[in-house]
Each structure stands twice: as structure tokens, then as C-alpha cells.
Design a protein around this motif. Structure first.
Motif, PDB file in Angstrom:
ATOM      1  N   PRO A   1       0.807  -1.225   0.000  1.00  0.00           N
ATOM      2  CA  PRO A   1       0.000   0.000   0.000  1.00  0.00           C
ATOM      3  C   PRO A   1       0.836   1.269   0.000  1.00  0.00           C
ATOM      4  O   PRO A   1       0.441   2.278  -0.599  1.00  0.00           O
ATOM      5  N   TYR A   2       2.000   1.228   0.661  1.00  0.00           N
ATOM      6  CA  TYR A   2       2.849   2.417   0.705  1.00  0.00           C
ATOM      7  C   TYR A   2       3.363   2.768  -0.688  1.00  0.00           C
ATOM      8  O   TYR A   2       3.316   3.932  -1.110  1.00  0.00           O
ATOM      9  N   MET A   3       3.838   1.783  -1.430  1.00  0.00           N
ATOM     10  CA  MET A   3       4.363   2.047  -2.767  1.00  0.00           C
ATOM     11  C   MET A   3       3.254   2.432  -3.735  1.00  0.00           C
ATOM     12  O   MET A   3       3.472   3.254  -4.632  1.00  0.00           O
ATOM     13  N   SER A   4       2.070   1.861  -3.556  1.00  0.00           N
ATOM     14  CA  SER A   4       0.935   2.282  -4.397  1.00  0.00           C
ATOM     15  C   SER A   4       0.607   3.749  -4.149  1.00  0.00           C
ATOM     16  O   SER A   4       0.339   4.506  -5.096  1.00  0.00           O
ATOM     17  N   ASN A   5       0.657   4.153  -2.888  1.00  0.00           N
ATOM     18  CA  ASN A   5       0.422   5.555  -2.561  1.00  0.00           C
ATOM     19  C   ASN A   5       1.533   6.431  -3.118  1.00  0.00           C
ATOM     20  O   ASN A   5       1.282   7.554  -3.582  1.00  0.00           O
ATOM     21  N   PHE A   6       2.776   5.939  -3.088  1.00  0.00           N
ATOM     22  CA  PHE A   6       3.909   6.694  -3.624  1.00  0.00           C
ATOM     23  C   PHE A   6       3.738   6.926  -5.123  1.00  0.00           C
ATOM     24  O   PHE A   6       4.019   8.010  -5.644  1.00  0.00           O
ATOM     25  N   ILE A   7       3.259   5.904  -5.831  1.00  0.00           N
ATOM     26  CA  ILE A   7       3.031   6.038  -7.264  1.00  0.00           C
ATOM     27  C   ILE A   7       1.957   7.090  -7.543  1.00  0.00           C
ATOM     28  O   ILE A   7       2.122   7.963  -8.411  1.00  0.00           O
ATOM     29  N   SER A   8       0.859   7.031  -6.800  1.00  0.00           N
ATOM     30  CA  SER A   8      -0.205   8.035  -6.971  1.00  0.00           C
ATOM     31  C   SER A   8       0.301   9.430  -6.620  1.00  0.00           C
ATOM     32  O   SER A   8      -0.028  10.412  -7.288  1.00  0.00           O
ATOM     33  N   HIS A   9       1.116   9.503  -5.576  1.00  0.00           N
ATOM     34  CA  HIS A   9       1.659  10.792  -5.143  1.00  0.00           C
ATOM     35  C   HIS A   9       2.568  11.383  -6.221  1.00  0.00           C
ATOM     36  O   HIS A   9       2.544  12.595  -6.465  1.00  0.00           O
ATOM     37  N   THR A  10       3.349  10.532  -6.876  1.00  0.00           N
ATOM     38  CA  THR A  10       4.225  11.006  -7.942  1.00  0.00           C
ATOM     39  C   THR A  10       3.422  11.594  -9.091  1.00  0.00           C
ATOM     40  O   THR A  10       3.770  12.646  -9.642  1.00  0.00           O
ATOM     41  N   LYS A  11       2.338  10.937  -9.452  1.00  0.00           N
ATOM     42  CA  LYS A  11       1.483  11.476 -10.519  1.00  0.00           C
ATOM     43  C   LYS A  11       0.803  12.766 -10.085  1.00  0.00           C
ATOM     44  O   LYS A  11       0.583  13.665 -10.903  1.00  0.00           O
TER      45      LYS A  11
END
Length: 241
Positions: free
Chosen positions: A148-158
Motif C-alpha cells: 500500500p505504501y508504494m501504491s500511494n507513492f506512485i499516486s503521489h508522484t502522478k
């Protein structure tokens, strides 16, 4: 209209330079948001009702409102209270506040997944809470929260693309400026999309590596522990480097 990607290739160095700002913005705000989120996650799991409520209210507010609003309030509304910020610092503050709210709940889930008996056992042998967090809670929580942390990181990058609305010259704003002068929106935005896809693909690869690295099933027991388990070495054998 015929597509002409030679225009996009001409402006590619400019877009790559803006990509560096996008990467910097994502890394800085996610790092700060993770640090704040970890402290807040501990607050959410504390025994103090007041502290739990304060952190819950923060998470409720910033998860329940769009990042775009956070950017507008920090950049445009703050001057009404005597605080004037440049675009980049305002984006860092706004996106850090948003990132911290999401990371608080992600990290809280990992902390609460650690069995309470392990914390009680550590307390029973006299470990301080800071050492319990470092040696008992954090190592186990990290493995749990990686997806979940990396999924959030990906969304945050976008979501760094939203900083373009307060004139931060990151990839999206630079792309808009380029196609406004060249009238080649499809070509320029296609290249911008591919750059975002490359960034998020790198994060996806990092997620897979971290999952394998922290997976007990994948790495198994160390040779020392395997030897102890099989009775071929004393439990006091020196730890492997």
C-alpha cells in the motif's frame, strides 16, 4: 492533422529538465510525509484519547479534501494571514501535508498488525518504547506496508502534476508551455505521459524488489539460524556479517 514527434524530440531536453523537478518534488514530499506519518501513526495507536483524536482529525481533514485545494490554500490563501510563499515551497508544504495524512493510515495498519504480545514481551524485559519501535515494531511493519505504501507513492508522484496550477515549472506545466507555443499538444503530452509511465514503472520495480527483499518465505532462514534449528551449531555462535 498529421502527427510530428520531431517537435517533441526537439523539446525533450527541456521536458527532461522539468522531470528532475518532478522527481525532486515527489521524493522530498514523500520523505517528509513518511516521517510525519510515522510519528502520527504512533499517535494514532497511543493510549491518549486526546492525541488519537487530534491525529484522527488531521487525517480526516487532509484525506477528505483534494490535493488541489491544499495547493490553492497554501499558495493563495496563506498571504491573507501574512504568509507569502514561492510556488515550490508552497507545493512542498501542501503535498507533504497530504502525503502525511495517507501515510499515517498506511503505517498505522502496519503497526497494529504487529502482535501486542511481542510489544508486551519487550516491555517485560525492560526495553524502552523507542527501542521497541526500532527493533520490534518497525521491522515487521515495514514488510506489511510495502504494497500500500508504494501504491500511494506512485499516486503521489502522478499528483505532482497538480503543482502546475500554482506555477511550479514541473513536467506538466512545462509540457503545457511547449504545446502552447508549438500547437502540438498530442505529441508533447504523449511524450510527457511516457515519462510519467517510466517514473511509475521504476517505482513499481522498486516495490517488487522490496517485497522480495523483505519476504521471509523468499529469503528463508540465515545459515546460522538454520544450523541452530538443525542442532548443528550452538545458539551462541557468532552472528554472520
Amino acid at each position: 492533422m498529421d502527427l510530428d514527434f520531431s517537435v517533441a524530440l526537439t523539446y525533450l531536453p527541456v521536458m527532461l529538465k522539468a522531470t528532475l523537478l518532478t522527481i525532486t518534488l515527489a521524493l522530498v514530499t514523500q520523505t517528509l510525509g513518511t516521517s510525519i506519518g510515522f510519528v502520527f501513526a504512533l499517535g494514532r495507536t497511543s493510549r491518549s484519547r486526546i492525541l488519537r483524536f487530534v491525529v484522527w482529525a488531521y487525517v480526516w481533514l487532509f484525506r477528505g479534501t483534494p490535493v488541489l485545494l491544499h495547493l490553492f490554500f497554501v499558495y493563495y490563501a496563506a498571504p491573507l494571514f501574512g504568509v507569502t510563499l514561492d510556488a515550490i515551497p508552497a507545493a512542498i508544504i501542501a503535498m507533504t501535508l497530504s502525503s502525511a495524512a495517507y501515510n499515517t493510515e498506511i503505517l498505522r495498519a502496519g503497526i497494529q498488525a504487529v502482535h501486542p504480545g511481542q510489544v508486551e514481551a519487550a516491555e517485560a524485559v525492560g526495553m524502552r518504547y523507542s527501542r521497541i519501535v526500532r527493533h520490534v515494531i518497525a521491522p515487521q511493519a515495514v514488510r506489511i506496508v510495502i504494497p500500500p505504501y508504494m501504491s500511494n507513492f506512485i499516486s503521489h508522484t502522478k499528483n505532482t502534476s497538480l503543482a502546475s496550477v500554482i506555477t511550479v515549472p514541473e513536467l506538466m506545466l512545462t509540457s503545457q508551455m511547449v504545446y502552447s507555443s508549438t500547437y502540438r499538444a498530442i505529441e508533447i503530452l504523449t511524450v510527457a505521459g511516457l515519462i510519467y509511465l517510466l517514473l511509475t514503472s521504476c517505482l513499481t520495480g522498486l516495490q517488487l524488489w522490496l517485497e522480495r527483499r523483505t519476504s521471509y518465505e523468499a529469503r528463508g532462514m540465515s545459515r546460522r539460524r538454520r544450523a541452530i534449528f538443525l542442532g548443528k551449531a550452538p545458539a551462541s555462535a557468532p552472528r554472520e556479517a
